[in-house]
Design a protein around this motif. Structure first.
Motif, mmCIF file in Angstrom:
data_model
loop_
_atom_site.group_PDB
_atom_site.id
_atom_site.type_symbol
_atom_site.label_atom_id
_atom_site.label_comp_id
_atom_site.label_asym_id
_atom_site.label_seq_id
_atom_site.Cartn_x
_atom_site.Cartn_y
_atom_site.Cartn_z
ATOM 1 N N ARG A 28 12.750 0.083 -2.997
ATOM 2 C CA ARG A 28 12.706 -0.843 -4.131
ATOM 3 C C ARG A 28 12.432 -2.272 -3.666
ATOM 4 O O ARG A 28 11.742 -3.033 -4.334
ATOM 5 N N SER A 51 24.051 -0.070 -8.216
ATOM 6 C CA SER A 51 23.904 -0.137 -9.674
ATOM 7 C C SER A 51 25.168 0.384 -10.356
ATOM 8 O O SER A 51 26.059 0.935 -9.708
ATOM 9 N N PHE A 66 20.165 0.036 -4.138
ATOM 10 C CA PHE A 66 18.853 -0.549 -4.379
ATOM 11 C C PHE A 66 17.839 0.004 -3.382
ATOM 12 O O PHE A 66 16.747 0.419 -3.756
ATOM 13 N N ALA A 88 14.774 -8.542 -9.210
ATOM 14 C CA ALA A 88 14.763 -7.073 -9.203
ATOM 15 C C ALA A 88 16.153 -6.530 -8.862
ATOM 16 O O ALA A 88 16.616 -5.563 -9.480
ATOM 17 N N VAL A 89 16.813 -7.140 -7.889
ATOM 18 C CA VAL A 89 18.163 -6.700 -7.525
ATOM 19 C C VAL A 89 19.116 -6.934 -8.688
ATOM 20 O O VAL A 89 19.911 -6.050 -9.041
ATOM 21 N N ARG A 91 18.476 -7.120 -11.917
ATOM 22 C CA ARG A 91 18.206 -6.132 -12.976
ATOM 23 C C ARG A 91 18.782 -4.780 -12.606
ATOM 24 O O ARG A 91 19.358 -4.072 -13.434
ATOM 25 N N PHE A 92 18.638 -4.396 -11.348
ATOM 26 C CA PHE A 92 19.076 -3.078 -10.880
ATOM 27 C C PHE A 92 20.600 -2.935 -10.935
ATOM 28 O O PHE A 92 21.108 -1.924 -11.398
#
Length: 171
Positions: free
Chosen positions: A131, A121, A127, A154-155, A157-158
């Motif tokens: 997660r 991130s 991650f 999800a990745v 966004r992270f």
């Protein structure tokens, strides 16, 4: 890069030709390792998770050559550990084939490259496997394609605007 892509083409070709002749996972992986030891540059290696599923008995047997996977169940997570070293570094080596407990309806076999779990991130946090498992849990009742989409969303966004440092593959 081009080098690793060519190595994957070689591995895929070796796997297909050997597995068409035999379902002896250990024999196949040991033969392929010997060939890769001859072909790969000294600093290169390949991690691999090889699994065979018997649909009628719900039996999954696997070899993890420096690579692991997970069976995600509604109530638990089974880690399928590496059972040998990465391919292409040492010869001869011995690999171990492992059986999992019988698969249940709704179980999800999750195999991923470290590019997913090591995605960083903007705050320099990885991650991570937790997660990844949470992303699967949120979408576990969906199709395989939708689960994969949920993981990659999800990745994304992270990590935010942080560029990817490695390939990201999920099966």
């Amino acid at each position: 890069g081009i080098g690793p892509a060519l190595q994957m083409v070689e591995l895929r070709t070796l796997m297909r030709t050997r597995l068409q002749r035999s379902d002896d996972l250990i024999g196949v992986i040991e033969e392929i390792n010997g060939l890769l030891c001859q072909d790969l540059p000294e600093e290169m290696f390949i991690s691999l998770f090889l699994a065979a599923i018997d649909v009628s008995s719900r039996r999954l047997r696997h070899i993890g050559a420096g690579h692991r996977a997970w069976v995600l169940r509604a109530d638990e997570c089974l880690q399928l550990d590496a059972t040998g070293v990465v391919l292409g570094l040492l010869k001869p080596v011995t690999f171990q084939e492992v059986d999992t407990p019988p698969l249940r309806s709704g179980d999800i076999l999750l195999i991923n490259t470290d590019g997913v779990t090591e995605a960083v991130s903007e705050q320099k946090e990885m991650f991570g496997q937790q997660r990844l498992h949470e992303a699967v849990a949120l979408s576990r009742r969906r199709s395989a394609r939708e689960i994969l989409d949920c993981i990659f969303e999800a990745v994304e966004r992270f990590v935010g605007a942080t560029p990817a440092r490695d390939d990201m593959t999920v099966v």
